[in-house]
Design a protein around this motif. Structure first.
Motif, PDB file in Angstrom:
ATOM      1  N   SER A 187     -11.376   2.589 -13.671  1.00 53.42           N
ATOM      2  CA  SER A 187     -11.323   1.126 -13.600  1.00 53.42           C
ATOM      3  C   SER A 187      -9.956   0.623 -14.052  1.00 53.42           C
ATOM      4  O   SER A 187      -9.409  -0.316 -13.471  1.00 53.42           O
ATOM      5  CB  SER A 187     -12.442   0.490 -14.406  1.00 53.42           C
ATOM      6  N   LYS A 188      -9.375   1.248 -15.083  1.00 56.63           N
ATOM      7  CA  LYS A 188      -8.023   0.881 -15.508  1.00 56.63           C
ATOM      8  C   LYS A 188      -7.015   1.239 -14.426  1.00 56.63           C
ATOM      9  O   LYS A 188      -6.101   0.472 -14.139  1.00 56.63           O
ATOM     10  CB  LYS A 188      -7.654   1.600 -16.810  1.00 56.63           C
ATOM     11  N   LEU A 189      -7.190   2.393 -13.836  1.00 56.57           N
ATOM     12  CA  LEU A 189      -6.290   2.854 -12.783  1.00 56.57           C
ATOM     13  C   LEU A 189      -6.333   1.899 -11.588  1.00 56.57           C
ATOM     14  O   LEU A 189      -5.300   1.568 -11.008  1.00 56.57           O
ATOM     15  CB  LEU A 189      -6.670   4.275 -12.352  1.00 56.57           C
ATOM     16  N   THR A 190      -7.527   1.445 -11.247  1.00 51.95           N
ATOM     17  CA  THR A 190      -7.675   0.486 -10.155  1.00 51.95           C
ATOM     18  C   THR A 190      -6.927  -0.803 -10.473  1.00 51.95           C
ATOM     19  O   THR A 190      -6.242  -1.357  -9.619  1.00 51.95           O
ATOM     20  CB  THR A 190      -9.166   0.180  -9.904  1.00 51.95           C
ATOM     21  N   LEU A 191      -7.039  -1.256 -11.708  1.00 52.15           N
ATOM     22  CA  LEU A 191      -6.317  -2.461 -12.127  1.00 52.15           C
ATOM     23  C   LEU A 191      -4.815  -2.266 -11.964  1.00 52.15           C
ATOM     24  O   LEU A 191      -4.129  -3.106 -11.392  1.00 52.15           O
ATOM     25  CB  LEU A 191      -6.653  -2.799 -13.582  1.00 52.15           C
ATOM     26  N   TYR A 192      -4.314  -1.141 -12.442  1.00 51.00           N
ATOM     27  CA  TYR A 192      -2.876  -0.883 -12.394  1.00 51.00           C
ATOM     28  C   TYR A 192      -2.357  -0.645 -10.977  1.00 51.00           C
ATOM     29  O   TYR A 192      -1.247  -1.013 -10.646  1.00 51.00           O
ATOM     30  CB  TYR A 192      -2.501   0.312 -13.267  1.00 51.00           C
ATOM     31  N   ASP A 200      -4.892  14.981  -8.512  1.00 51.69           N
ATOM     32  CA  ASP A 200      -5.716  15.816  -9.399  1.00 51.69           C
ATOM     33  C   ASP A 200      -6.239  15.019 -10.588  1.00 51.69           C
ATOM     34  O   ASP A 200      -7.392  15.165 -10.990  1.00 51.69           O
ATOM     35  CB  ASP A 200      -4.920  17.029  -9.892  1.00 51.69           C
ATOM     36  N   TYR A 201      -5.408  14.168 -11.139  1.00 49.87           N
ATOM     37  CA  TYR A 201      -5.836  13.323 -12.256  1.00 49.87           C
ATOM     38  C   TYR A 201      -6.928  12.354 -11.804  1.00 49.87           C
ATOM     39  O   TYR A 201      -7.920  12.159 -12.505  1.00 49.87           O
ATOM     40  CB  TYR A 201      -4.652  12.540 -12.825  1.00 49.87           C
ATOM     41  N   ILE A 202      -6.762  11.767 -10.639  1.00 47.89           N
ATOM     42  CA  ILE A 202      -7.745  10.807 -10.129  1.00 47.89           C
ATOM     43  C   ILE A 202      -9.100  11.473  -9.929  1.00 47.89           C
ATOM     44  O   ILE A 202     -10.138  10.907 -10.274  1.00 47.89           O
ATOM     45  CB  ILE A 202      -7.236  10.166  -8.813  1.00 47.89           C
ATOM     46  N   LEU A 203      -9.098  12.699  -9.403  1.00 55.15           N
ATOM     47  CA  LEU A 203     -10.350  13.403  -9.150  1.00 55.15           C
ATOM     48  C   LEU A 203     -11.091  13.771 -10.428  1.00 55.15           C
ATOM     49  O   LEU A 203     -12.323  13.839 -10.437  1.00 55.15           O
ATOM     50  CB  LEU A 203     -10.094  14.672  -8.335  1.00 55.15           C
ATOM     51  N   THR A 204     -10.350  14.016 -11.498  1.00 56.18           N
ATOM     52  CA  THR A 204     -10.988  14.450 -12.746  1.00 56.18           C
ATOM     53  C   THR A 204     -11.108  13.329 -13.777  1.00 56.18           C
ATOM     54  O   THR A 204     -11.598  13.557 -14.876  1.00 56.18           O
ATOM     55  CB  THR A 204     -10.189  15.620 -13.363  1.00 56.18           C
ATOM     56  N   SER A 225       0.791  -1.230   0.000  1.00 52.25           N
ATOM     57  CA  SER A 225       0.000   0.000   0.000  1.00 52.25           C
ATOM     58  C   SER A 225       0.821   1.278   0.000  1.00 52.25           C
ATOM     59  O   SER A 225       0.423   2.264  -0.620  1.00 52.25           O
ATOM     60  CB  SER A 225      -0.934   0.023   1.208  1.00 52.25           C
ATOM     61  N   THR A 226       1.944   1.292   0.683  1.00 52.05           N
ATOM     62  CA  THR A 226       2.709   2.524   0.826  1.00 52.05           C
ATOM     63  C   THR A 226       3.080   3.153  -0.526  1.00 52.05           C
ATOM     64  O   THR A 226       2.789   4.333  -0.747  1.00 52.05           O
ATOM     65  CB  THR A 226       3.959   2.290   1.703  1.00 52.05           C
ATOM     66  N   PRO A 227       3.679   2.397  -1.453  1.00 48.98           N
ATOM     67  CA  PRO A 227       3.979   3.023  -2.749  1.00 48.98           C
ATOM     68  C   PRO A 227       2.720   3.469  -3.495  1.00 48.98           C
ATOM     69  O   PRO A 227       2.726   4.486  -4.191  1.00 48.98           O
ATOM     70  CB  PRO A 227       4.703   1.933  -3.537  1.00 48.98           C
ATOM     71  N   LEU A 228       1.625   2.720  -3.320  1.00 50.86           N
ATOM     72  CA  LEU A 228       0.387   3.085  -4.000  1.00 50.86           C
ATOM     73  C   LEU A 228      -0.190   4.375  -3.458  1.00 50.86           C
ATOM     74  O   LEU A 228      -0.736   5.192  -4.217  1.00 50.86           O
ATOM     75  CB  LEU A 228      -0.632   1.945  -3.879  1.00 50.86           C
ATOM     76  N   TYR A 229      -0.086   4.597  -2.151  1.00 48.26           N
ATOM     77  CA  TYR A 229      -0.538   5.864  -1.570  1.00 48.26           C
ATOM     78  C   TYR A 229       0.289   7.021  -2.100  1.00 48.26           C
ATOM     79  O   TYR A 229      -0.238   8.090  -2.397  1.00 48.26           O
ATOM     80  CB  TYR A 229      -0.461   5.824  -0.037  1.00 48.26           C
ATOM     81  N   ILE A 230       1.581   6.807  -2.236  1.00 49.16           N
ATOM     82  CA  ILE A 230       2.449   7.869  -2.759  1.00 49.16           C
ATOM     83  C   ILE A 230       2.060   8.210  -4.198  1.00 49.16           C
ATOM     84  O   ILE A 230       1.922   9.387  -4.554  1.00 49.16           O
ATOM     85  CB  ILE A 230       3.936   7.444  -2.650  1.00 49.16           C
ATOM     86  N   VAL A 231       1.837   7.193  -5.017  1.00 47.91           N
ATOM     87  CA  VAL A 231       1.402   7.422  -6.396  1.00 47.91           C
ATOM     88  C   VAL A 231       0.054   8.132  -6.403  1.00 47.91           C
ATOM     89  O   VAL A 231      -0.165   9.070  -7.185  1.00 47.91           O
ATOM     90  CB  VAL A 231       1.328   6.083  -7.179  1.00 47.91           C
ATOM     91  N   GLY A 232      -0.852   7.714  -5.518  1.00 47.25           N
ATOM     92  CA  GLY A 232      -2.159   8.353  -5.419  1.00 47.25           C
ATOM     93  C   GLY A 232      -2.067   9.828  -5.061  1.00 47.25           C
ATOM     94  O   GLY A 232      -2.787  10.658  -5.611  1.00 47.25           O
ATOM     95  N   ILE A 233      -1.170  10.162  -4.164  1.00 46.97           N
ATOM     96  CA  ILE A 233      -0.983  11.559  -3.772  1.00 46.97           C
ATOM     97  C   ILE A 233      -0.410  12.357  -4.947  1.00 46.97           C
ATOM     98  O   ILE A 233      -0.863  13.474  -5.230  1.00 46.97           O
ATOM     99  CB  ILE A 233      -0.064  11.653  -2.534  1.00 46.97           C
ATOM    100  N   ILE A 234       0.558  11.800  -5.636  1.00 44.21           N
ATOM    101  CA  ILE A 234       1.181  12.496  -6.770  1.00 44.21           C
ATOM    102  C   ILE A 234       0.161  12.766  -7.878  1.00 44.21           C
ATOM    103  O   ILE A 234       0.135  13.846  -8.468  1.00 44.21           O
ATOM    104  CB  ILE A 234       2.379  11.679  -7.312  1.00 44.21           C
ATOM    105  N   TYR A 235      -0.702  11.797  -8.148  1.00 45.44           N
ATOM    106  CA  TYR A 235      -1.672  11.924  -9.238  1.00 45.44           C
ATOM    107  C   TYR A 235      -3.089  12.237  -8.748  1.00 45.44           C
ATOM    108  O   TYR A 235      -4.056  11.981  -9.457  1.00 45.44           O
ATOM    109  CB  TYR A 235      -1.680  10.639 -10.076  1.00 45.44           C
TER     110      TYR A 235
END
Length: 128
Positions: free
Chosen positions: A44-49, A33-37, A21-31
């Protein structure tokens, strides 16, 4: 109620959860704005990746090449095959079968084992 082996396996799984989870949270924080929009189809693709692929690769590679994940290593556990079959296939089945809903709750039914242990014909033992 819980054997020492089950307690160790639960702690190992929690450690593995933090490792994944830790690296995924970091990626989530970095992106963020993209995730929100993002469009729902992109999510669904993002969830897979960001969830399935890292989960699968972490468990598959760790158990295929080292017989243990970092959590199992810290808890002094390892995975063994109960039948002499192709290790690649055994660990692949073990990893895929972890995705079965409520797999983690099956230690209440099978003593010291989980459903993915039964399906893949593997066992987690103490690594002394």
């Amino acid at each position: 109620m819980f054997t020492e082996l089950i307690k160790k396996r639960i702690f190992a799984y929690l450690i593995d959860g933090v490792v994944i989870s830790t690296p995924l949270y970091i990626v989530g924080i970095i992106y963020w704005d993209y995730i929100l929009t993002a469009h729902p189809s992109q999510l669904s693709k993002l969830t897979l990746y960001l969830q399935f692929i890292p989960f699968f690769l972490y468990f598959f590679i760790s158990e295929m090449f080292f017989d243990k994940t970092l959590g199992k290593k810290l808890m002094k556990l390892k995975v063994i095959q109960t039948e002499n079959k192709n290790k690649f296939t055994t660990i692949f089945i073990r990893t895929i079968s972890r995705l079965i809903p409520l797999d983690l709750a099956t230690f209440l039914i099978f003593e010291n084992e989980l459903l993915h242990d039964k399906i893949s014909k593997t066992k987690v033992v103490e690594n002394i």
